[in-house]
Write a protein that holds these residues in place. Structure first.
Motif, short mmCIF file in Angstrom:
data_model
loop_
_atom_site.label_atom_id
_atom_site.label_comp_id
_atom_site.label_asym_id
_atom_site.label_seq_id
_atom_site.Cartn_x
_atom_site.Cartn_y
_atom_site.Cartn_z
N GLY A 116 26.15 -4.78 -52.22
CA GLY A 116 26.21 -3.44 -51.66
C GLY A 116 27.07 -3.34 -50.43
N GLN A 117 27.34 -4.48 -49.79
CA GLN A 117 28.20 -4.49 -48.60
C GLN A 117 29.54 -5.19 -48.86
OE1 GLN A 117 26.06 -5.07 -44.82
NE2 GLN A 117 24.15 -5.00 -45.99
N GLY A 118 29.91 -5.22 -50.14
CA GLY A 118 31.26 -5.63 -50.49
C GLY A 118 31.48 -7.09 -50.77
N TRP A 119 30.42 -7.89 -50.78
CA TRP A 119 30.56 -9.31 -51.02
C TRP A 119 30.68 -9.60 -52.52
CZ3 TRP A 119 29.83 -13.58 -47.45
CH2 TRP A 119 29.65 -13.18 -46.11
N SER A 120 31.39 -10.69 -52.84
CA SER A 120 31.39 -11.24 -54.19
C SER A 120 30.27 -12.26 -54.29
CB SER A 120 32.74 -11.90 -54.47
OG SER A 120 32.71 -12.63 -55.68
N VAL A 121 29.41 -12.13 -55.30
CA VAL A 121 28.23 -12.99 -55.42
C VAL A 121 28.42 -13.94 -56.60
CG1 VAL A 121 25.73 -13.05 -55.81
CG2 VAL A 121 26.76 -11.19 -54.46
N GLU A 122 28.28 -15.24 -56.32
CA GLU A 122 28.37 -16.27 -57.34
C GLU A 122 27.13 -17.15 -57.25
OE1 GLU A 122 30.79 -16.07 -59.39
OE2 GLU A 122 32.13 -14.70 -58.31
N ASP A 123 26.89 -17.95 -58.30
CA ASP A 123 25.71 -18.81 -58.26
C ASP A 123 26.04 -20.27 -57.97
OD1 ASP A 123 26.76 -19.65 -60.65
OD2 ASP A 123 25.09 -18.99 -61.88
N SER A 124 27.31 -20.60 -57.77
CA SER A 124 27.68 -21.96 -57.41
C SER A 124 29.07 -21.96 -56.81
CB SER A 124 27.66 -22.87 -58.65
OG SER A 124 28.60 -22.44 -59.60
N GLY A 125 29.48 -23.12 -56.27
CA GLY A 125 30.81 -23.26 -55.70
C GLY A 125 30.83 -23.13 -54.20
N SER A 126 32.02 -23.06 -53.65
CA SER A 126 32.18 -22.91 -52.20
C SER A 126 32.20 -21.44 -51.83
CB SER A 126 33.48 -23.58 -51.75
OG SER A 126 34.59 -22.97 -52.40
N ALA A 127 31.82 -21.16 -50.57
CA ALA A 127 31.72 -19.76 -50.15
C ALA A 127 31.60 -19.71 -48.63
CB ALA A 127 30.50 -19.10 -50.80
N ASP A 128 31.62 -18.50 -48.10
CA ASP A 128 31.42 -18.28 -46.67
C ASP A 128 29.96 -18.08 -46.32
OD1 ASP A 128 34.09 -18.50 -45.86
OD2 ASP A 128 34.51 -16.44 -46.46
N ALA A 129 29.13 -17.90 -47.33
CA ALA A 129 27.69 -17.73 -47.08
C ALA A 129 26.93 -18.29 -48.28
CB ALA A 129 27.34 -16.26 -46.88
N ARG A 130 25.71 -18.70 -48.01
CA ARG A 130 24.85 -19.23 -49.07
C ARG A 130 23.43 -18.75 -48.81
NH1 ARG A 130 25.19 -23.55 -52.68
NH2 ARG A 130 27.19 -24.08 -51.75
N VAL A 131 22.72 -18.41 -49.88
CA VAL A 131 21.31 -18.02 -49.81
C VAL A 131 20.52 -18.89 -50.77
CG1 VAL A 131 19.61 -16.18 -50.12
CG2 VAL A 131 21.90 -15.62 -49.27
N VAL A 132 19.46 -19.51 -50.30
CA VAL A 132 18.53 -20.20 -51.20
C VAL A 132 17.13 -19.66 -50.95
CG1 VAL A 132 19.90 -22.30 -51.43
CG2 VAL A 132 18.22 -22.14 -49.59
N VAL A 133 16.41 -19.43 -52.02
CA VAL A 133 15.02 -18.98 -51.94
C VAL A 133 14.14 -20.21 -52.14
CG1 VAL A 133 13.28 -17.43 -52.90
CG2 VAL A 133 15.69 -16.71 -52.81
N HIS A 134 13.31 -20.50 -51.13
CA HIS A 134 12.61 -21.79 -51.03
C HIS A 134 11.16 -21.58 -50.61
CE1 HIS A 134 11.99 -26.01 -49.86
NE2 HIS A 134 11.50 -25.55 -48.72
N PRO A 135 10.20 -21.80 -51.52
CA PRO A 135 10.35 -22.11 -52.94
C PRO A 135 10.92 -20.92 -53.70
CG PRO A 135 8.04 -21.82 -52.37
CD PRO A 135 8.78 -21.75 -51.10
N ASN A 136 11.61 -21.25 -54.79
CA ASN A 136 12.31 -20.21 -55.52
C ASN A 136 11.33 -19.29 -56.25
OD1 ASN A 136 14.77 -18.98 -56.43
ND2 ASN A 136 14.36 -19.84 -58.45
N ASN A 137 11.72 -18.05 -56.32
CA ASN A 137 11.01 -17.04 -57.08
C ASN A 137 11.89 -16.67 -58.27
OD1 ASN A 137 9.63 -14.78 -57.99
ND2 ASN A 137 10.04 -13.53 -56.21
N PRO A 138 11.52 -17.02 -59.53
CA PRO A 138 10.14 -17.16 -59.99
C PRO A 138 9.66 -18.57 -60.34
CG PRO A 138 11.50 -16.60 -61.86
CD PRO A 138 12.43 -16.74 -60.67
N ASP A 139 10.50 -19.61 -60.26
CA ASP A 139 10.09 -20.90 -60.84
C ASP A 139 9.51 -21.89 -59.84
OD1 ASP A 139 12.34 -21.70 -59.48
OD2 ASP A 139 13.48 -22.32 -61.25
N GLY A 140 9.51 -21.54 -58.53
CA GLY A 140 8.90 -22.40 -57.53
C GLY A 140 9.74 -23.59 -57.12
N HIS A 141 11.00 -23.66 -57.54
CA HIS A 141 11.85 -24.80 -57.20
C HIS A 141 11.97 -24.94 -55.68
CE1 HIS A 141 15.18 -27.66 -57.34
NE2 HIS A 141 15.83 -26.87 -56.50
#
Length: 315
Positions: A116-141
């Protein structure tokens, strides 16, 4: 509520379930969220908490209690906010829009806010920002080794209070790191709207400025401070949640489904046909969580003490 942009997938939505399957709210057992079904007893709230603007001392008491509860290291800043979602909405503005990595599948609000603020969102690779959900929702990783090689790293620990030893709170002193904490999940008071961000003082200061003054209500300040100081309740609650999660796993696996993962606040099962399972449970006025990216996964929160019999009947 007016919806702008893509529809965001969440638990809840009990009104829509009632419209389709009937019954009053009191007839329903909502297991679509990961909220503690036995909330912290809020006790009496003094009248001045409702009648006066919150003062600085009340904010300081709350943040001191939060520092002690989460063992926040010296050098890390902390900010209380009206729910973690208010912080998630603001974090993408801390840097110029670029590329963010959010490993999934996971809680979708992070990706929605960045996009919504113009970022490109990917699930892997290099980037300027990273988000991890810990423990992950929904699998608890659990992310045992988060990567801190980006200018901005967000670790969402909204469900980590059930496994405090797994917290990455000691990483809160690293430049560019922000750790999110939710009050509503573990303490079962989602309607109080209270969350925290802990980390890089420069980034936290910018969030503090953007969120404005008196961001927490007087009752939330009072209840939050009281609850964060009650370690005995927290210890007993962790033990109860663990026992109830085991009970739920035993009940569900006895019906032929497979445990995928989760936390002691929610459990994720592979059920074959998730939509059929959701419908089956809904006919017994049990609301569950299914996902747009999997037609086989069903997530259940924990029943209340009086809700187990209703779940067993629906199964």
């Amino acid at each position: 509520m007016i919806q702008t942009g893509p529809i965001r997938d969440h638990g809840g939505g009990l009104d829509a379930a009632m419209a389709q399957y009937g019954g009053a709210r009191t007839d329903w057992l909502d297991l679509s969220t990961g909220i503690n079904p036995m909330p912290y007893p809020v006790g009496d709230v003094p009248s001045y908490a409702w009648e006066s603007l919150p003062d600085e001392a009340a904010f300081e008491r709350l943040e001191r209690a939060a520092r002690r509860f989460w063992s926040v290291p010296e050098g890390a800043a902390i900010l209380a906010a009206p729910g973690a979602s208010a912080l998630i909405a603001r974090i993408p503005s801390l840097r110029l829009a670029s590329r963010v990595v959010i490993p999934g599948p996971t809680y979708n609000e992070h990706a929605a806010s960045f996009r919504g603020q113009g970022w490109s969102v990917e699930d892997s690779g290099s980037a300027d920002a990273r988000v991890v959900v810990h423990p992950n929702n929904p699998d608890g990783h659990l992310w045992t080794t988060p990567i801190f090689d980006q200018p901005l790293t967000v670790i969402d620990e909204s469900f980590c209070d059930v496994t405090p030893d797994a917290s990455h709170i000691n990483s809160a002193t690293k430049p560019g790191v922000l750790i999110l904490k939710s009050f509503g999940k573990f303490w079962g008071l989602a309607g109080l709207r209270l969350g925290f961000v802990i980390g890089d003082p420069a980034l936290v200061a910018r969030l503090r400025e953007s969120i404005g003054p008196w961001q927490i209500s007087g009752p939330a300040l009072t209840i939050g401070t009281r609850a964060l100081a009650d370690r005995h309740w927290a210890d007993r609650t962790r033990a109860r949640l663990a026992a109830d999660a085991t009970r739920l796993d035993e009940l569900m696996t006895s019906k032929g489904v497979t445990l995928v993962g989760g936390t002691t606040l929610f459990r994720l099962y592979e059920v074959g046909d998730a939509a059929a399972w959701q419908q089956r449970l809904a006919k017994g006025h049990i609301w569950s969580r299914v996902f747009p990216y999997s037609d086989r996964w069903l997530r259940l929160g924990l029943p209340s003490a009086t809700g187990w019999a209703q779940l067993e009947r629906a199964l």
